[in-house]
Write a protein that holds these residues in place. Structure first.
Motif, PDB file in Angstrom:
ATOM      1  N   TYR A   1       0.828  -1.211   0.000  1.00 43.41           N
ATOM      2  CA  TYR A   1       0.000   0.000   0.000  1.00 43.41           C
ATOM      3  C   TYR A   1       0.861   1.260   0.000  1.00 43.41           C
TER       4      TYR A   1
ATOM      5  N   LYS B   1       3.805   6.002  -5.366  1.00 39.90           N
ATOM      6  CA  LYS B   1       3.764   6.111  -6.830  1.00 39.90           C
ATOM      7  C   LYS B   1       2.635   7.040  -7.251  1.00 39.90           C
ATOM      8  N   TYR B   2       1.524   6.941  -6.564  1.00 37.39           N
ATOM      9  CA  TYR B   2       0.377   7.805  -6.865  1.00 37.39           C
ATOM     10  C   TYR B   2       0.726   9.265  -6.571  1.00 37.39           C
TER      11      TYR B   2
ATOM     12  N   LYS C   1       2.319   1.829  -3.448  1.00 43.37           N
ATOM     13  CA  LYS C   1       1.279   2.300  -4.380  1.00 43.37           C
ATOM     14  C   LYS C   1       0.951   3.779  -4.130  1.00 43.37           C
TER      15      LYS C   1
END
Length: 166
Positions: free
Chosen positions: A156, A162-163, A159
């Motif tokens: 998580y 990266k977001y 992610k």
């Protein structure tokens, strides 16, 4: 975004975790707001909160003094709620309360020091009775499963980071 660039890219991304979470949840809410929720919960309100989710998370971060890890754990808890309770739709009428209660549980589970619920109720802008009900209901919805493996946590976090780069 009111994030100060402190040092390097890693620090910037870590500081922007709450904004990434807010963006992810805002995208989900945009999609779920068009769906009529089949089940209303104690988390649902009659009107949408006037404060944006990003500002609400900023407020929680500022006054709860919790670690960034707690926000990531809270997002994992919300995903678990969706997996275990398919009939509950997280929309703009409940996302603030779900996130707040999830953060509270993650603080109590993860951080060594935390305040009493009456303090957190003031931070969240709700009554102590409401907070106690939210916390209790969330534990039931999660089947009291608050443990998150290191592998899932880093999945998580990666992610979200990266977001944040987008």
């Amino acid at each position: 975004m009111d994030v100060e660039f402190v040092g390097g890219k890693q620090e910037f991304l870590e500081d922007s975790i709450i904004y990434s979470i807010a963006r992810v949840l805002d995208e989900i809410v945009r999609e779920t707001d068009i769906i009529e929720s089949p089940q209303q919960t104690v988390f649902h309100t009659n009107k949408k909160p006037s404060i944006s989710l990003a500002k609400y998370l900023e407020r929680i971060q500022m006054y709860s003094y919790c670690s960034n890890e707690c926000f990531i754990l809270a997002l994992i808890y919300i995903d678990r709620i969706q997996e275990k309770n398919q009939d509950v739709v997280i929309n703009s009428f409940c996302v603030h309360r779900f996130m707040f209660a999830s953060i509270l549980l993650s603080i109590k589970y993860n951080d060594d020091d935390y305040y009493k619920n009456d303090y957190y109720a003031k931070v969240g802008g709700i009554t102590i009775n409401e907070l106690n009900k939210l916390e209790q209901e969330l534990l039931i919805m999660l089947d009291y499963e608050l443990y998150v493996s290191q592998k899932q946590y880093y999945f998580y976090k990666d992610k979200l980071m990266k977001y944040a780069e987008l």
